[in-house]
Design a protein around this motif. Structure first.
Motif, PDB file in Angstrom:
ATOM      1  N   THR A   1      38.744  40.369  24.661  1.00 14.46           N
ATOM      2  CA  THR A   1      37.775  40.472  25.754  1.00 14.46           C
ATOM      3  C   THR A   1      38.379  39.954  27.053  1.00 14.46           C
ATOM      4  O   THR A   1      39.009  38.898  27.080  1.00 14.46           O
ATOM      5  CB  THR A   1      36.507  39.654  25.440  1.00 14.46           C
ATOM      6  OG1 THR A   1      35.895  40.164  24.261  1.00 14.46           O
ATOM      7  CG2 THR A   1      35.527  39.714  26.598  1.00 14.46           C
ATOM      8  N   ARG A   2      38.157  40.715  28.110  1.00 19.65           N
ATOM      9  CA  ARG A   2      38.484  40.261  29.460  1.00 19.65           C
ATOM     10  C   ARG A   2      37.273  40.541  30.342  1.00 19.65           C
ATOM     11  O   ARG A   2      36.851  41.691  30.511  1.00 19.65           O
ATOM     12  CB  ARG A   2      39.709  41.002  30.001  1.00 19.65           C
ATOM     13  CG  ARG A   2      39.933  40.865  31.509  1.00 19.65           C
ATOM     14  CD  ARG A   2      40.458  39.501  31.936  1.00 19.65           C
ATOM     15  NE  ARG A   2      40.632  39.422  33.389  1.00 19.65           N
ATOM     16  CZ  ARG A   2      41.580  38.728  34.009  1.00 19.65           C
ATOM     17  NH1 ARG A   2      42.441  38.029  33.291  1.00 19.65           N
ATOM     18  NH2 ARG A   2      41.658  38.704  35.317  1.00 19.65           N
ATOM     19  N   ASN A   3      36.683  39.496  30.903  1.00 19.62           N
ATOM     20  CA  ASN A   3      35.563  39.629  31.831  1.00 19.62           C
ATOM     21  C   ASN A   3      36.015  39.258  33.232  1.00 19.62           C
ATOM     22  O   ASN A   3      36.434  38.117  33.467  1.00 19.62           O
ATOM     23  CB  ASN A   3      34.406  38.716  31.417  1.00 19.62           C
ATOM     24  CG  ASN A   3      33.767  39.133  30.101  1.00 19.62           C
ATOM     25  OD1 ASN A   3      33.583  40.318  29.845  1.00 19.62           O
ATOM     26  ND2 ASN A   3      33.416  38.167  29.270  1.00 19.62           N
ATOM     27  N   ASN A   4      35.942  40.209  34.164  1.00 15.09           N
ATOM     28  CA  ASN A   4      36.202  39.955  35.576  1.00 15.09           C
ATOM     29  C   ASN A   4      34.867  39.872  36.304  1.00 15.09           C
ATOM     30  O   ASN A   4      34.083  40.824  36.268  1.00 15.09           O
ATOM     31  CB  ASN A   4      37.042  41.080  36.189  1.00 15.09           C
ATOM     32  CG  ASN A   4      38.442  41.134  35.614  1.00 15.09           C
ATOM     33  OD1 ASN A   4      39.101  40.113  35.454  1.00 15.09           O
ATOM     34  ND2 ASN A   4      38.915  42.329  35.298  1.00 15.09           N
ATOM     35  N   ILE A   5      34.603  38.754  36.973  1.00 19.97           N
ATOM     36  CA  ILE A   5      33.347  38.561  37.689  1.00 19.97           C
ATOM     37  C   ILE A   5      33.667  38.235  39.144  1.00 19.97           C
ATOM     38  O   ILE A   5      34.377  37.266  39.428  1.00 19.97           O
ATOM     39  CB  ILE A   5      32.520  37.425  37.060  1.00 19.97           C
ATOM     40  CG1 ILE A   5      32.189  37.761  35.596  1.00 19.97           C
ATOM     41  CG2 ILE A   5      31.249  37.178  37.859  1.00 19.97           C
ATOM     42  CD1 ILE A   5      31.557  36.611  34.844  1.00 19.97           C
ATOM     43  N   TYR A   6      33.139  39.050  40.052  1.00 15.45           N
ATOM     44  CA  TYR A   6      33.367  38.860  41.486  1.00 15.45           C
ATOM     45  C   TYR A   6      32.024  38.649  42.181  1.00 15.45           C
ATOM     46  O   TYR A   6      31.128  39.503  42.091  1.00 15.45           O
ATOM     47  CB  TYR A   6      34.061  40.081  42.097  1.00 15.45           C
ATOM     48  CG  TYR A   6      35.426  40.387  41.512  1.00 15.45           C
ATOM     49  CD1 TYR A   6      36.583  39.884  42.097  1.00 15.45           C
ATOM     50  CD2 TYR A   6      35.547  41.171  40.362  1.00 15.45           C
ATOM     51  CE1 TYR A   6      37.833  40.165  41.561  1.00 15.45           C
ATOM     52  CE2 TYR A   6      36.795  41.446  39.818  1.00 15.45           C
ATOM     53  CZ  TYR A   6      37.930  40.944  40.421  1.00 15.45           C
ATOM     54  OH  TYR A   6      39.169  41.219  39.877  1.00 15.45           O
ATOM     55  N   GLY A   7      31.877  37.527  42.855  1.00 18.91           N
ATOM     56  CA  GLY A   7      30.666  37.253  43.617  1.00 18.91           C
ATOM     57  C   GLY A   7      30.960  37.228  45.098  1.00 18.91           C
ATOM     58  O   GLY A   7      31.757  36.398  45.560  1.00 18.91           O
ATOM     59  N   TYR A   8      30.342  38.135  45.850  1.00 15.05           N
ATOM     60  CA  TYR A   8      30.542  38.213  47.299  1.00 15.05           C
ATOM     61  C   TYR A   8      29.273  37.710  47.978  1.00 15.05           C
ATOM     62  O   TYR A   8      28.248  38.404  47.998  1.00 15.05           O
ATOM     63  CB  TYR A   8      30.837  39.651  47.738  1.00 15.05           C
ATOM     64  CG  TYR A   8      31.975  40.302  46.987  1.00 15.05           C
ATOM     65  CD1 TYR A   8      33.302  40.107  47.381  1.00 15.05           C
ATOM     66  CD2 TYR A   8      31.726  41.119  45.889  1.00 15.05           C
ATOM     67  CE1 TYR A   8      34.340  40.711  46.689  1.00 15.05           C
ATOM     68  CE2 TYR A   8      32.775  41.720  45.188  1.00 15.05           C
ATOM     69  CZ  TYR A   8      34.071  41.506  45.592  1.00 15.05           C
ATOM     70  OH  TYR A   8      35.102  42.101  44.911  1.00 15.05           O
ATOM     71  N   ILE A   9      29.325  36.500  48.524  1.00 15.69           N
ATOM     72  CA  ILE A   9      28.161  35.901  49.177  1.00 15.69           C
ATOM     73  C   ILE A   9      28.245  36.221  50.661  1.00 15.69           C
ATOM     74  O   ILE A   9      29.053  35.637  51.392  1.00 15.69           O
ATOM     75  CB  ILE A   9      28.120  34.391  48.922  1.00 15.69           C
ATOM     76  CG1 ILE A   9      28.082  34.114  47.412  1.00 15.69           C
ATOM     77  CG2 ILE A   9      26.914  33.771  49.607  1.00 15.69           C
ATOM     78  CD1 ILE A   9      28.120  32.642  47.051  1.00 15.69           C
ATOM     79  N   GLU A  10      27.407  37.159  51.111  1.00 16.48           N
ATOM     80  CA  GLU A  10      27.539  37.704  52.462  1.00 16.48           C
ATOM     81  C   GLU A  10      26.351  37.398  53.361  1.00 16.48           C
ATOM     82  O   GLU A  10      26.337  37.820  54.514  1.00 16.48           O
ATOM     83  CB  GLU A  10      27.765  39.209  52.370  1.00 16.48           C
ATOM     84  CG  GLU A  10      29.025  39.561  51.579  1.00 16.48           C
ATOM     85  CD  GLU A  10      29.275  41.048  51.482  1.00 16.48           C
ATOM     86  OE1 GLU A  10      28.294  41.814  51.589  1.00 16.48           O
ATOM     87  OE2 GLU A  10      30.442  41.437  51.307  1.00 16.48           O
TER      88      GLU A  10
END
Length: 459
Positions: A279-288
């Motif tokens: 398993t590979r989980n990529n999580i990107y959070g862009y707080i704009e």
């Protein structure tokens, strides 16, 4: 080797472009061309590159996987053949078999509490992108393929190139959907296949929604699911995702999730790896938008020779925002866990509060845990911290419990569940939290949490 690694997908798309574009909304085909340009310019993650040092994507994707291009519904709706171990937690249930969306059968749409009918009356849409494109073409054009940063995450570009269907959730402005939506994803209908599952969630201003994804796979079906999740959370809106994986040891999951938060928005994601292969989980959070909050709280249960790698990147680009990361792993036998977390605070993002915490518990002397917390801060008025620990169960605690008549293995199981307790506190959906307690106890007793009545859907 590396050139051929990327070129095989580009050449395949060019050869079968017309078939890839058949039966898809025009916006999907338009984004495919953008994805093609990005793959030609940036390629795919290279073997042992910095962000993939503990998860060799190249070794996985350079294999000659089969790719299903035509949209052909399976003879049997997975609604009739797959019952998730989470049971009847969410009345709004939908299914995705590989990369095709199935709706609830007509006779089952009238949920006991009337939540499905009421949601439709409020303008909520839940279903396939094909239907959504007919009803809301302008909204689809605005968001599809625009949330994920395909240059930063070229695996998202690979998904965009070959995705055939998309599960879409659209919550109109000021609509608060109290009932949790459940999406049951079943991978492995085709052996040795590269699957491109995709989900698009649009929560408009002042709206609220939650989604439970239950990711399963068919046994004896070696496959890779390169999934992509795009989430937009509007002004003063709220969204929660519970992303639960219960796949087989021959399955490879690569998940890419991108979240964009407007002002005063709240988003929470809980990736839960209960059984898996790799398993590979990529999580990107862009707080704009200012005064927004992003939380990523995950747990990983590994045994055998399984591997799980979580990568979290949170971008604070505006002032007065908050983010929190908490990931806990338990590893038994020769399992390998890894975590990379990065907090980026831009120069103008003053008054940021960002925290990151990774904890690993080794249940055997042969298990391995890698952790790489990172802070990149360009503002001077912030509160940011990161920490990590890896250890074993406290022998003193075991001794204390045994002195009070608790057997060794029971004491070890109770302490291991207690180790995960603060992650479970992030789960607001009480039936899910209680069910996870039972599943974790079963796992730490040496069992599994597979769905016992899941039929094989192999073609």
């Amino acid at each position: 080797m590396e050139d051929r690694y990327v070129a095989q997908y580009i050449d395949f798309y060019r050869k079968y472009k017309d078939l890839c574009n058949s039966n898809s909304p025009g916006v999907m085909n338009l984004r495919r061309e953008e994805a093609l340009n990005i793959l030609e310019q940036y390629g795919l993650p290279k073997s042992l590159s910095e962000d993939y040092k503990r998860f060799d994507v190249q070794a996985i994707l350079e294999k000659d996987w089969g790719i299903k291009l035509s949209t052909l519904k399976n003879k049997e709706n997975p609604y009739c053949s797959c019952r998730c171990s989470m049971g009847e937690i969410a009345p709004l249930r939908f299914y995705m078999h590989d990369d095709e969306v199935y709706s609830i059968p007509q006779e089952d749409r009238a949920t006991p509490d009337g939540s499905y009918t009421e949601a439709l009356k409020k303008g909520v849409f839940i279903g396939s992108i094909v239907e959504f494109a007919e009803k809301h073409p302008d909204i689809l054009q605005k968001y599809y393929g625009k949330i994920a940063d395909m240059e930063r995450n070229t695996l998202a570009a690979l998904n965009t190139l070959f995705a055939k269907d998309v599960f879409v959730v659209h919550i109109p402005e000021s609509v608060e959907l109290e009932q949790t939506i459940q999406l049951i994803m079943l991978s492995g209908g085709y052996k040795n296949a590269l699957i491109s599952s995709r989900v698009l969630v649009i929560v408009e201003d002042k709206a609220k929604a939650s989604l439970l994804i239950c990711d399963h796979s068919v046994a004896d079906s070696s496959s890779v699911n390169n999934t992509l999740l795009e989430v937009y959370v509007g002004n003063s809106a709220s969204f929660t995702l519970y992303d639960m994986e219960e796949t087989h040891e021959d399955h490879i999951r690569i998940s890419n999730a991108h979240y964009h938060l407007a002002a005063n928005a709240t988003a929470k994601v809980c990736p839960l790896t209960l059984t898996n292969g790799k398993t590979r989980n990529n999580i990107y959070g862009y707080i704009e938008g200012e005064h927004s909050s992003f939380t990523a709280a995950g747990l990983v249960v590994l045994d055998g020779s399984k591997r799980a790698d979580n990568y979290v990147w949170v971008n604070h680009s505006v002032p007065h925002c908050h983010s929190d990361q908490l990931f806990k792993y338990t590893m038994d036998d020769t399992a390998v866990g890894s975590f990379t977390g990065r907090i980026y605070v831009a120069k103008d993002a003053q008054k940021t509060q960002a925290y990151q915490n990774n904890r690993g518990l080794n249940l055997s002397g042969k298990a391995t845990m890698y952790s790489k917390p990172q802070l990149e801060i360009y503002a001077d008025d912030v509160k940011c911290s990161h920490g990590m620990t890896v250890g074993q169960i406290d022998d003193g605690a075991i001794f204390y419990m045994r002195q009070r008549g608790i057997p060794y293995w029971e004491a070890k199981m109770l302490l291991t569940i207690a180790f995960m307790a603060d992650v479970l506190e992030y789960i607001d959906l009480e039936p899910l939290r209680e069910k996870l307690q039972d599943v974790l106890e079963q796992r730490y007793r040496g069992g599994n949490s597979f769905c016992h009545n899941r039929k094989s859907l192999l073609q």
